[in-house]
Design a protein around this motif. Structure first.
Motif, mmCIF file in Angstrom:
data_model
loop_
_atom_site.group_PDB
_atom_site.id
_atom_site.type_symbol
_atom_site.label_atom_id
_atom_site.label_comp_id
_atom_site.label_asym_id
_atom_site.label_seq_id
_atom_site.Cartn_x
_atom_site.Cartn_y
_atom_site.Cartn_z
ATOM 1 N N GLN A 1 11.297 -5.276 -1.476
ATOM 2 C CA GLN A 1 11.647 -3.856 -1.413
ATOM 3 C C GLN A 1 10.417 -2.994 -1.166
ATOM 4 N N GLU B 1 0.606 -3.055 8.125
ATOM 5 C CA GLU B 1 1.380 -1.915 8.607
ATOM 6 C C GLU B 1 0.522 -0.953 9.434
ATOM 7 N N ARG C 1 7.750 -3.786 0.435
ATOM 8 C CA ARG C 1 7.302 -3.901 1.823
ATOM 9 C C ARG C 1 7.946 -2.806 2.671
ATOM 10 N N GLN C 2 9.218 -2.564 2.457
ATOM 11 C CA GLN C 2 9.928 -1.528 3.207
ATOM 12 C C GLN C 2 9.427 -0.134 2.830
ATOM 13 N N ALA D 1 5.982 0.560 4.368
ATOM 14 C CA ALA D 1 6.120 0.815 5.806
ATOM 15 C C ALA D 1 6.577 2.250 6.050
ATOM 16 N N ARG D 2 7.471 2.728 5.197
ATOM 17 C CA ARG D 2 7.954 4.110 5.348
ATOM 18 C C ARG D 2 6.844 5.115 5.059
#
Length: 320
Positions: free
Chosen positions: A303, A99, A305-306, A309-310
């Motif tokens: 989940q 990321e 991973r998202q 990233a945020r």
């Protein structure tokens, strides 16, 4: 303290002699820790690897391969034979190197198979006692008046301790210089020595600093108080209501590891996590055991991973 004595015993048992049944066929498997020996992730692996080896009928060794924010050890596992004999001791920070725009020579999703969740851990915010701040609100106020003048340490770029602190700074609107170290212990030692002003450490590492007058523990990153530090308020209740940071720990295998092999390891981990001695060891490290089936852990993996990233985006992290 009983829990600290148990933790010290876990560290001392670096190379135990395994029973004969744990060495059936002479097979040797390894759990790769992508950070330095003595860090929270290695200590965690040492709490259960002997019992896991007994369940699997194998000798399991722990191999620390630090460097590049965890990328070296992680890449090593991603390239290993998919036979179930090489596992990665992973955490939520597994996704972060990619990321951050680095080229780690592996894909954090495509090159790995989620095998088994171990548990969840929160972290502790410590500051130098040379600072006048005595709690989270005072530390935020102090740092806001000194943008760019204070330093914080972490176990390395992209580590959980880096993420936790960067997310804290972003949420609080603070500007501090990041100093990456090879381990959380090195970072904490520099805060104690006055070369940095703040660090977030895992619950597993806080015991060594409880009596150090050079350090001040001011908050935990979990939503609720930690059983290990019942008198230390959660950061969310002590000046920063929207801040919560916790990390899962689990085992990953190289992609294409056969499903029956993955299921076998997952089932063995579940049995290990039911053992009272393992529950007690994990508790000393602030880790809540949480056995999951393969599919459930794969869902958590996707989940997270998202979420990572945020956090990277909100904290505006780069490979500084």
């Amino acid at each position: 303290m009983k829990w600290f004595a148990i933790l010290a015993a876990c560290v001392a048992a670096a190379v135990p002699t395994l029973p004969a049944q744990a060495q059936v066929g002479g097979q040797v498997s390894r759990i790769v820790v992508p950070f330095a020996a003595g860090g929270a992730r290695e200590l965690l692996a040492r709490t259960f690897y002997q019992e896991l080896g007994q369940q699997l009928g194998q000798t399991i060794i722990i191999e620390s391969r630090p460097g590049a924010g965890g990328a070296i050890g992680t890449s090593n596992v991603g390239r290993a034979d998919p036979d179930g004999r090489t596992l990665l001791m992973a955490a939520s920070s597994h996704f972060v190197t990619a990321e951050l725009g680095a080229k780690p020579h592996y894909d954090p999703v495509k090159d790995f198979t989620p095998v088994a969740n171990i548990g969840t851990q929160s972290y502790v915010l410590m500051i130098s006692s040379a600072l006048p701040a005595r709690n989270v609100a005072e530390f935020i106020a102090y740092a806001k008046k000194r943008p760019g003048e204070l330093n914080y340490g972490s176990a390395g770029i992209g580590s959980s301790t880096h993420l936790a602190m960067a997310y804290f700074l972003s949420t609080a609107g603070l500007d501090m210089l990041h100093i990456p170290y090879k381990s959380t212990q090195e970072a904490a030692n520099d805060v104690a020595g006055g070369r940095a002003q703040a660090v977030i450490v895992p619950n597993a590492g806080v015991g060594a600093y409880l009596q150090d007058p050079r350090l001040r523990i001011i908050g935990v990153t979990s939503r609720h108080a930690s059983p290990l530090l019942p008198n230390v308020p959660p950061i969310a209740q002590a000046g920063l209501p929207s801040y919560v940071f916790e990390s899962w720990f689990g085992l990953l295998a190289p992609a294409a590891t056969p499903a029956p092999v993955v299921q076998r390891i997952n089932a063995a981990v579940a049995k290990v996590l039911e053992m009272p001695v393992i529950k007690e060891r994990l508790a000393t490290q602030g880790v809540a055991p949480d056995a999951m089936g393969v599919d459930e852990f794969a869902k958590l993996f996707a989940q997270d991973r998202q979420l990572m990233a945020r956090i990277v985006k909100e904290a505006r992290l780069t490979r500084d």
